[in-house]
Motif scaffolding. Structure first.
Motif, short mmCIF file in Angstrom:
data_model
loop_
_atom_site.label_atom_id
_atom_site.label_comp_id
_atom_site.label_asym_id
_atom_site.label_seq_id
_atom_site.Cartn_x
_atom_site.Cartn_y
_atom_site.Cartn_z
N LEU A 159 0.79 -1.24 0.00
CA LEU A 159 0.00 0.00 0.00
C LEU A 159 0.82 1.29 0.00
N MET A 160 2.14 1.20 -0.06
CA MET A 160 2.95 2.42 -0.03
C MET A 160 2.82 3.25 -1.30
N GLU A 161 2.43 2.63 -2.40
CA GLU A 161 2.20 3.38 -3.63
C GLU A 161 0.86 4.12 -3.58
N VAL A 162 0.05 3.79 -2.61
CA VAL A 162 -1.28 4.40 -2.48
C VAL A 162 -1.27 5.51 -1.43
N PHE A 163 -0.63 5.27 -0.29
CA PHE A 163 -0.65 6.21 0.83
C PHE A 163 0.77 6.56 1.26
N ASP A 164 1.07 7.85 1.33
CA ASP A 164 2.39 8.31 1.76
C ASP A 164 2.67 8.00 3.22
N ASP A 165 1.61 7.91 4.02
CA ASP A 165 1.78 7.66 5.46
C ASP A 165 1.61 6.18 5.84
N GLN A 166 1.63 5.29 4.86
CA GLN A 166 1.44 3.86 5.11
C GLN A 166 2.56 3.31 5.99
N VAL A 167 2.19 2.53 7.00
CA VAL A 167 3.13 1.83 7.86
C VAL A 167 2.73 0.37 7.88
N ASN A 168 3.71 -0.50 7.66
CA ASN A 168 3.48 -1.95 7.69
C ASN A 168 4.27 -2.53 8.84
N MET A 169 3.56 -2.95 9.87
CA MET A 169 4.20 -3.55 11.03
C MET A 169 4.26 -5.06 10.82
N THR A 170 5.45 -5.63 10.99
CA THR A 170 5.63 -7.05 10.76
C THR A 170 6.27 -7.68 11.99
N ASN A 171 5.58 -8.67 12.55
CA ASN A 171 6.09 -9.44 13.69
C ASN A 171 6.66 -10.75 13.15
N VAL A 172 7.95 -10.95 13.38
CA VAL A 172 8.63 -12.15 12.88
C VAL A 172 9.01 -13.01 14.07
N SER A 226 13.03 -19.25 18.87
CA SER A 226 12.76 -18.47 20.09
C SER A 226 12.99 -16.97 19.86
N GLU A 227 13.36 -16.60 18.67
CA GLU A 227 13.65 -15.21 18.34
C GLU A 227 12.37 -14.49 17.89
N LYS A 228 12.15 -13.30 18.43
CA LYS A 228 10.99 -12.49 18.04
C LYS A 228 11.47 -11.09 17.71
N LYS A 229 10.96 -10.55 16.60
CA LYS A 229 11.29 -9.19 16.18
C LYS A 229 10.03 -8.51 15.68
N THR A 230 9.96 -7.21 15.88
CA THR A 230 8.91 -6.40 15.27
C THR A 230 9.60 -5.38 14.39
N LEU A 231 9.21 -5.36 13.13
CA LEU A 231 9.82 -4.46 12.15
C LEU A 231 8.76 -3.50 11.62
N LEU A 232 9.16 -2.23 11.45
CA LEU A 232 8.26 -1.23 10.88
C LEU A 232 8.76 -0.83 9.51
N PHE A 233 7.88 -0.94 8.53
CA PHE A 233 8.19 -0.58 7.15
C PHE A 233 7.39 0.67 6.80
N LYS A 234 8.06 1.66 6.23
CA LYS A 234 7.40 2.90 5.83
C LYS A 234 8.23 3.53 4.72
N LYS A 235 7.74 4.62 4.13
CA LYS A 235 8.49 5.32 3.09
C LYS A 235 9.89 5.60 3.60
N GLY A 236 10.88 5.29 2.81
CA GLY A 236 12.26 5.51 3.21
C GLY A 236 12.86 4.32 3.95
N GLN A 237 12.05 3.41 4.43
CA GLN A 237 12.52 2.21 5.14
C GLN A 237 11.61 1.05 4.73
N THR A 238 11.79 0.56 3.49
CA THR A 238 10.88 -0.45 2.93
C THR A 238 11.41 -1.87 3.08
N SER A 239 12.68 -2.02 3.51
CA SER A 239 13.19 -3.38 3.71
C SER A 239 14.06 -3.42 4.96
N HIS A 240 14.14 -4.62 5.54
CA HIS A 240 14.92 -4.82 6.77
C HIS A 240 15.67 -6.14 6.66
#
Length: 186
Positions: free
Chosen positions: A153-166, A170-184
Motif C-alpha cells: 500500500l505504499m504506492e497508495v498512501f504516503d503515510d502507510q506503515v506496515n508492522m511485521t512481527n517475525v 525463540s527469536e521475536k522481532k517487530t519491524l516497521l516498514f514505511k516510506k524511506g525504510q521499505t526493507s529490513h
C-alpha cells in the motif's frame, strides 16, 4: 386594536402565537447540512497500517504468514494497479488472483543467497473492515543475511506503515516498514 399592556398580558398567559416563516424540519436541515457535507468527506479511517504475523513452522519448514489490511485500502491498491477497475473484496469473490499478484509484488523475502523462496498463496478471509491474506513461504537455514521487503500500500498512501512481527524459533522481532525504510535485514 390592542394596546401594549394587553399584548403583554396575553403573552404572559401563554395565549400569544409566535410566527416562524420556516418549518422546524427546514431549520433542522439548514443546521445539519454543513455537518452532513463535512462528514461525507472524512476518510473511513485516519491511519494507514497493515499488520503482518510471520511465524516459522519447523515441522513444515516454512513461514506461515498472515497479513491484515484494511479492505478499502486493498481495494484502492488493486484498482490503481489495474487501470482503475473497481474491486470489491469479500469472501468467495473472484479476486484471489489479483490479491495474490499484488501481495507477491509488495511482500518479498530474500534469503542469504539473494534468492526469493517461492510464496504459496493460501487465501484470504474477510473481517468487518479488514482482509486477512494468508501465505506460506518455504524456508530452511537461519535468518542471517535474509531480507524482507514490505511495500504493501505504499504506492497508495504516503503515510502507510506496515508492522511485521517475525518469530523464528525463540527469536521475536517487530519491524516497521514505511516510506524511506521499505526493507529490513532479519
Amino acid at each position: 386594536m390592542k394596546g401594549r399592556k394587553e399584548e403583554r398580558e396575553e403573552r404572559e398567559e401563554g395565549k400569544s402565537i409566535l410566527f416562524f416563516p420556516f418549518s422546524l424540519s427546514s431549520i433542522l436541515l439548514l443546521l445539519l447540512s454543513p455537518l452532513i457535507l463535512l462528514t461525507s468527506f472524512i476518510p473511513k479511517h485516519d491511519y494507514h497500517v497493515s499488520v503482518t504475523q510471520m511465524q516459522y513452522n519447523p515441522t513444515a519448514r516454512s513461514y506461515e504468514v498472515s497479513i491484515r489490511i484494511f479492505t478499502d485500502d486493498l481495494e484502492k491498491a488493486l484498482s490503481l494497479s489495474h487501470s482503475k477497475q473497481r474491486f470489491v473484496i469479500k469472501d468467495n469473490d473472484q479476486n484471489d488472483r489479483f490479491v495474490e499478484e499484488y501481495i507477491r509484488k509488495s511482500f518479498v523475502l530474500t534469503d542469504s543467497q539473494k534468492k526469493n523462496p517461492p510464496i504459496k498463496y493460501v487465501g484470504k478471509e474477510q473481517e468487518t473492515d479488514a482482509t486477512w491474506v494468508y501465505l506460506e513461504i518455504p524456508f530452511q537455514g537461519s535468518l542471517n543475511g535474509c531480507r524482507l521487503l514490505n511495500v504493501t500500500l505504499m504506492e497508495v498512501f504516503d503515510d502507510q506503515v506496515n508492522m511485521t512481527n517475525v518469530k523464528f524459533q525463540s527469536e521475536k522481532k517487530t519491524l516497521l516498514f514505511k516510506k524511506g525504510q521499505t526493507s529490513h535485514l532479519l
